[in-house]
Structure formats: structure tokens, C-alpha cells
Scaffold this motif. Structure first.
Motif, PDB file in Angstrom:
ATOM      1  N   ALA A   1      -2.948   4.440  27.227  1.00 20.01           N
ATOM      2  CA  ALA A   1      -1.906   5.455  27.334  1.00 20.01           C
ATOM      3  C   ALA A   1      -0.913   5.125  26.230  1.00 20.01           C
ATOM      4  CB  ALA A   1      -1.243   5.394  28.706  1.00 20.01           C
ATOM      5  N   LEU A   2      -0.713   6.048  25.310  1.00 22.80           N
ATOM      6  CA  LEU A   2       0.034   5.776  24.090  1.00 22.80           C
ATOM      7  C   LEU A   2       1.373   6.495  24.113  1.00 22.80           C
ATOM      8  CD1 LEU A   2      -0.099   4.443  21.279  1.00 22.80           C
ATOM      9  CD2 LEU A   2      -1.239   6.514  20.451  1.00 22.80           C
ATOM     10  N   ALA A   3       2.446   5.746  23.906  1.00 22.95           N
ATOM     11  CA  ALA A   3       3.790   6.323  23.879  1.00 22.95           C
ATOM     12  C   ALA A   3       4.467   5.961  22.573  1.00 22.95           C
ATOM     13  CB  ALA A   3       4.620   5.808  25.062  1.00 22.95           C
ATOM     14  N   GLY A   4       5.139   6.935  21.968  1.00 22.85           N
ATOM     15  CA  GLY A   4       5.848   6.675  20.727  1.00 22.85           C
ATOM     16  C   GLY A   4       7.102   7.523  20.641  1.00 22.85           C
ATOM     17  N   CYS A   5       8.165   6.928  20.098  1.00 25.14           N
ATOM     18  CA  CYS A   5       9.433   7.625  19.930  1.00 25.14           C
ATOM     19  C   CYS A   5       9.777   7.714  18.452  1.00 25.14           C
ATOM     20  CB  CYS A   5      10.543   6.887  20.684  1.00 25.14           C
ATOM     21  SG  CYS A   5      12.180   7.642  20.538  1.00 25.14           S
ATOM     22  N   SER A   6      10.141   8.895  17.990  1.00 18.07           N
ATOM     23  CA  SER A   6      10.523   9.128  16.603  1.00 18.07           C
ATOM     24  C   SER A   6       9.359   8.754  15.685  1.00 18.07           C
ATOM     25  CB  SER A   6      11.806   8.363  16.270  1.00 18.07           C
ATOM     26  OG  SER A   6      12.343   8.761  15.026  1.00 18.07           O
ATOM     27  N   MET A   7       9.522   7.777  14.774  1.00 13.83           N
ATOM     28  CA  MET A   7       8.404   7.387  13.921  1.00 13.83           C
ATOM     29  C   MET A   7       7.215   6.946  14.770  1.00 13.83           C
ATOM     30  SD  MET A   7       8.117   4.413  11.010  1.00 13.83           S
ATOM     31  CE  MET A   7       6.563   4.154  10.148  1.00 13.83           C
ATOM     32  N   GLY A   8       7.479   6.311  15.907  1.00 15.79           N
ATOM     33  CA  GLY A   8       6.401   5.918  16.806  1.00 15.79           C
ATOM     34  C   GLY A   8       5.617   7.119  17.315  1.00 15.79           C
ATOM     35  N   GLY A   9       6.321   8.242  17.540  1.00 14.50           N
ATOM     36  CA  GLY A   9       5.628   9.454  17.948  1.00 14.50           C
ATOM     37  C   GLY A   9       4.734   9.990  16.856  1.00 14.50           C
ATOM     38  N   TYR A  10       5.209   9.931  15.617  1.00 19.68           N
ATOM     39  CA  TYR A  10       4.383  10.392  14.501  1.00 19.68           C
ATOM     40  C   TYR A  10       3.191   9.463  14.303  1.00 19.68           C
ATOM     41  CZ  TYR A  10       8.468  13.276  13.658  1.00 19.68           C
ATOM     42  OH  TYR A  10       9.502  14.155  13.802  1.00 19.68           O
ATOM     43  N   THR A  11       3.407   8.171  14.522  1.00 18.21           N
ATOM     44  CA  THR A  11       2.294   7.220  14.460  1.00 18.21           C
ATOM     45  C   THR A  11       1.286   7.506  15.565  1.00 18.21           C
ATOM     46  OG1 THR A  11       3.695   5.502  13.481  1.00 18.21           O
ATOM     47  CG2 THR A  11       1.685   4.774  14.579  1.00 18.21           C
ATOM     48  N   ALA A  12       1.788   7.822  16.769  1.00 16.77           N
ATOM     49  CA  ALA A  12       0.897   8.136  17.884  1.00 16.77           C
ATOM     50  C   ALA A  12       0.020   9.344  17.555  1.00 16.77           C
ATOM     51  CB  ALA A  12       1.710   8.388  19.144  1.00 16.77           C
ATOM     52  N   MET A  13       0.612  10.340  16.912  1.00 20.53           N
ATOM     53  CA  MET A  13      -0.186  11.520  16.541  1.00 20.53           C
ATOM     54  C   MET A  13      -1.203  11.190  15.455  1.00 20.53           C
ATOM     55  SD  MET A  13       2.486  14.726  16.858  1.00 20.53           S
ATOM     56  CE  MET A  13       4.089  13.919  16.681  1.00 20.53           C
ATOM     57  N   ALA A  14      -0.823  10.308  14.517  1.00 23.94           N
ATOM     58  CA  ALA A  14      -1.787   9.859  13.507  1.00 23.94           C
ATOM     59  C   ALA A  14      -2.934   9.096  14.169  1.00 23.94           C
ATOM     60  CB  ALA A  14      -1.091   8.988  12.472  1.00 23.94           C
ATOM     61  N   PHE A  15      -2.600   8.261  15.150  1.00 22.10           N
ATOM     62  CA  PHE A  15      -3.629   7.517  15.883  1.00 22.10           C
ATOM     63  C   PHE A  15      -4.547   8.488  16.616  1.00 22.10           C
ATOM     64  CE2 PHE A  15      -5.367   5.160  19.430  1.00 22.10           C
ATOM     65  CZ  PHE A  15      -5.679   3.915  18.884  1.00 22.10           C
TER      66      PHE A  15
ATOM     67  N   ALA B   1      -1.405   3.649  12.020  1.00 19.70           N
ATOM     68  CA  ALA B   1      -2.296   3.962  13.134  1.00 19.70           C
ATOM     69  C   ALA B   1      -3.500   3.020  13.157  1.00 19.70           C
ATOM     70  CB  ALA B   1      -2.757   5.412  13.037  1.00 19.70           C
ATOM     71  N   ASP B   2      -4.052   2.734  11.983  1.00 15.40           N
ATOM     72  CA  ASP B   2      -5.203   1.824  11.922  1.00 15.40           C
ATOM     73  C   ASP B   2      -4.800   0.384  12.231  1.00 15.40           C
ATOM     74  OD1 ASP B   2      -6.765   4.000  11.336  1.00 15.40           O
ATOM     75  OD2 ASP B   2      -6.924   3.568   9.191  1.00 15.40           O
ATOM     76  N   ASP B   3      -3.547   0.025  11.896  1.00 19.05           N
ATOM     77  CA  ASP B   3      -3.041  -1.287  12.319  1.00 19.05           C
ATOM     78  C   ASP B   3      -3.118  -1.409  13.837  1.00 19.05           C
ATOM     79  OD1 ASP B   3      -2.405  -1.993   9.711  1.00 19.05           O
ATOM     80  OD2 ASP B   3      -0.270  -1.529   9.909  1.00 19.05           O
ATOM     81  N   LEU B   4      -2.697  -0.355  14.521  1.00 14.74           N
ATOM     82  CA  LEU B   4      -2.729  -0.366  15.981  1.00 14.74           C
ATOM     83  C   LEU B   4      -4.158  -0.471  16.500  1.00 14.74           C
ATOM     84  CD1 LEU B   4      -1.464  -0.113  18.768  1.00 14.74           C
ATOM     85  CD2 LEU B   4      -1.408   2.379  18.445  1.00 14.74           C
ATOM     86  N   ALA B   5      -5.073   0.253  15.883  1.00 20.87           N
ATOM     87  CA  ALA B   5      -6.475   0.180  16.310  1.00 20.87           C
ATOM     88  C   ALA B   5      -7.009  -1.245  16.167  1.00 20.87           C
ATOM     89  CB  ALA B   5      -7.322   1.157  15.493  1.00 20.87           C
ATOM     90  N   ARG B   6      -6.657  -1.914  15.072  1.00 21.40           N
ATOM     91  CA  ARG B   6      -7.107  -3.295  14.883  1.00 21.40           C
ATOM     92  C   ARG B   6      -6.480  -4.232  15.917  1.00 21.40           C
ATOM     93  NH1 ARG B   6      -7.136  -1.618   9.437  1.00 21.40           N
ATOM     94  NH2 ARG B   6      -4.911  -2.059   9.204  1.00 21.40           N
ATOM     95  N   GLU B   7      -5.208  -3.979  16.258  1.00 24.02           N
ATOM     96  CA  GLU B   7      -4.571  -4.809  17.272  1.00 24.02           C
ATOM     97  C   GLU B   7      -5.227  -4.610  18.639  1.00 24.02           C
ATOM     98  OE1 GLU B   7      -1.995  -7.479  19.174  1.00 24.02           O
ATOM     99  OE2 GLU B   7      -2.591  -7.217  17.081  1.00 24.02           O
ATOM    100  N   LEU B   8      -5.587  -3.391  18.960  1.00 32.02           N
ATOM    101  CA  LEU B   8      -6.292  -3.149  20.217  1.00 32.02           C
ATOM    102  C   LEU B   8      -7.649  -3.842  20.217  1.00 32.02           C
ATOM    103  CD1 LEU B   8      -5.499   0.641  20.830  1.00 32.02           C
ATOM    104  CD2 LEU B   8      -4.389  -1.356  21.842  1.00 32.02           C
TER     105      LEU B   8
ATOM    106  N   GLN C   1       0.833  -1.203   0.000  1.00 25.51           N
ATOM    107  CA  GLN C   1       0.000   0.000   0.000  1.00 25.51           C
ATOM    108  C   GLN C   1       0.871   1.257   0.000  1.00 25.51           C
ATOM    109  OE1 GLN C   1      -2.557  -1.725   3.392  1.00 25.51           O
ATOM    110  NE2 GLN C   1      -3.984  -0.398   2.296  1.00 25.51           N
ATOM    111  N   SER C   2       0.311   2.338  -0.477  1.00 26.20           N
ATOM    112  CA  SER C   2       1.042   3.604  -0.518  1.00 26.20           C
ATOM    113  C   SER C   2       1.446   4.027   0.886  1.00 26.20           C
ATOM    114  CB  SER C   2       0.179   4.698  -1.149  1.00 26.20           C
ATOM    115  OG  SER C   2      -0.129   4.381  -2.484  1.00 26.20           O
ATOM    116  N   PRO C   3       2.671   4.555   1.055  1.00 23.84           N
ATOM    117  CA  PRO C   3       3.152   4.912   2.394  1.00 23.84           C
ATOM    118  C   PRO C   3       2.266   5.939   3.086  1.00 23.84           C
ATOM    119  CG  PRO C   3       4.975   4.861   0.831  1.00 23.84           C
ATOM    120  CD  PRO C   3       3.722   4.754   0.030  1.00 23.84           C
ATOM    121  N   SER C   4       1.811   5.617   4.285  1.00 22.12           N
ATOM    122  CA  SER C   4       0.975   6.517   5.068  1.00 22.12           C
ATOM    123  C   SER C   4       0.983   6.079   6.525  1.00 22.12           C
ATOM    124  CB  SER C   4      -0.463   6.528   4.544  1.00 22.12           C
ATOM    125  OG  SER C   4      -1.319   7.216   5.431  1.00 22.12           O
ATOM    126  N   LEU C   5       1.205   7.015   7.424  1.00 27.78           N
ATOM    127  CA  LEU C   5       1.141   6.684   8.847  1.00 27.78           C
ATOM    128  C   LEU C   5      -0.277   6.395   9.295  1.00 27.78           C
ATOM    129  CD1 LEU C   5       3.702   9.173  10.408  1.00 27.78           C
ATOM    130  CD2 LEU C   5       4.021   6.773   9.816  1.00 27.78           C
TER     131      LEU C   5
END
Length: 240
Positions: A56-70, A40-47, A32-36
Motif C-alpha cells: 500500500a503506497l502513500a506519498g505526499c507532494s513529491m512523494g505523491g508524484y513518485t508514487a504515480m511514477a512507481f 520510483a526504481d529506487d523504491l522498487a530495489r528497496e522493496l 543522473q539526469s533528474p527523473s522521478l
């Protein structure tokens, strides 16, 4: 990256998930085309799979950008937020171009080793590089071991991300922004602006730390998260 902090949180009775982002660890790459937003939706499905509502969501670097997308896509599922080494704004055109050029070079067998070895040191602070040479070797090895296709996809997804400032301003949850004072990729001013956008945000600066606080300063990172969770429980969100 999160092994030590996760172990410390679990020892204090918290349930902790550390899912692999798509294309890394045990998670397969994608066409799929690159998109955070996808991450983020992968994480929602895992939850959903784990039967978990809000976290409580924590992310570092790319994880932080993913957290903001979530946070943008699933705001009701975030009851506390920790952003480490991540800025709320989108990349400038110049920065996005640099990321895309890096992605191209990672996919080139003739340049991959050189470009990864050359950029890995910037992930750690100068103090860490001097005092923990084995950590620099570990980070470099991890970067070289990652699938080139996944690294390129991730860089392009980060380059394409949108500004998250409005989402942060709407997030009335306990929040912390963490920055190493030797971070060579995200500036202290950028971290200050990110923290200021959060209604209940605070800024923590770690001395002698670069871009990867969970690896460079795991004990300090753990205590920051423990404190965030204490504020979350005080606010009535319950343990996590």
C-alpha cells in the motif's frame, strides 16, 4: 514527515517503510539526469532488498508524484494507493519553468536563504501558520538544512514528470486522494480530477490544512490510511 503516521500504523500491527528519497536524509545525491522514474526504481530495489512484493503506497507532494511514477513502472506492486497534495497531470510549461528557476536560485548561495524562507510558508495552510508557528519554523529549518543540490534535482525531476492520468485509470485498487482545503499549491479541482481518474478512488478534504497533511494533521492522516488499509484487506490483498 511521516513519523507520527508511521508510528500509529506500526502500533496497529502494520509493517511500515519510510525510505529517504535520493539526495535526502541518509541517501546520497546523484549525478543522473533528474527523473522521478529513477526515484520510483529506487523504491522498487528497496522493496526487493526487504523481500517485499506489493505494498500500500502513500506519498505526499513529491512523494505523491513518485508514487504515480512507481505505479506507471511497477503497477503489479501496488495494491492500494494514497495520494496527498499531488495532481495527476504534468506541469504546464509555465509551472515547469517556475520550478526550474527555483532550482537555479536554490543553487545560488546569494539567494538560497531568502528564497527558501520566502516559499516555506506556502507549504502550510493559513490556519496551521497561525496556530502552529513552531511547525512553520520546523518546516523552514528542514528546507534550509536540505542539500541545495538535492532540492534543485528534485524540483527539476518534478518539472519533467509525465501525465499519470492513464496509469491511475488502470489502477483498480483501493485508493484515496487527500487535499487540504487551504493547500496553496494543489487546488481542490485538481484533487477532484485525480480522484475521479481512479476507478476505486475517493476524495478526502481536510479543513484548515495546507500542503503537508502528515505534518499539519497527523491524526487525521493516520485515520485515512487506517481506513484505506481496512478496505485493502477487505478486498483480499492482505495486511501490509
Amino acid at each position: 514527515m511521516w513519523e507520527e503516521a508511521a508510528r500509529g500504523l506500526r502500533a496497529r500491527g502494520h509493517r511500515v517503510l519510510t525510505p529517504d528519497q535520493r539526495g535526502f536524509g541518509g541517501t546520497p545525491p546523484t549525478d543522473q539526469s533528474p527523473s522521478l522514474d529513477l526515484v520510483a526504481d529506487d523504491l522498487a530495489r528497496e522493496l526487493d532488498r526487504q523481500g517485499i512484493g506489493a505494498v500500500a503506497l502513500a506519498g505526499c507532494s513529491m512523494g505523491g508524484y513518485t508514487a504515480m511514477a512507481f505505479l506507471r513502472r511497477h503497477p503489479h506492486r501496488v495494491h492500494a494507493l494514497a495520494l496527498l497534495a499531488a495532481r495527476s497531470t504534468a506541469d504546464t510549461a509555465e509551472s515547469a519553468g517556475q520550478r526550474r528557476r527555483f532550482a537555479d536560485m536554490v543553487l545560488d548561495d546569494s539567494s538560497r536563504g531568502r528564497i527558501v524562507a520566502g516559499t516555506a510558508p506556502s507549504l502550510l495552510g493559513a490556519t496551521t501558520r497561525a496556530r502552529q508557528p513552531r511547525l512553520l519554523a520546523r518546516v523552514t529549518d528542514l528546507a534550509l538544512a536540505a542539500r541545495p543540490r538535492s532540492v534543485a534535482w528534485a524540483q527539476r525531476a518534478i518539472a519533467a514528470r509525465t501525465d499519470s492520468t492513464a496509469a491511475l485509470r488502470a489502477a483498480d485498487v483501493p485508493a484515496v486522494v487527500v487535499i487540504g482545503d487551504e493547500d496553496e499549491l494543489v487546488s481542490l479541482d485538481e484533487a477532484r480530477r485525480t480522484a475521479a481518474a481512479l476507478p476505486r478512488g475517493r476524495l478526502v478534504t481536510l479543513p484548515g490544512v495546507g500542503h503537508l497533511a502528515p505534518l499539519e494533521a497527523p491524526e487525521a492522516t493516520l485515520e485515512i490510511l487506517v481506513d484505506l488499509l481496512a478496505h485493502t484487506e477487505t478486498a483480499g490483498a492482505g495486511p501490509c
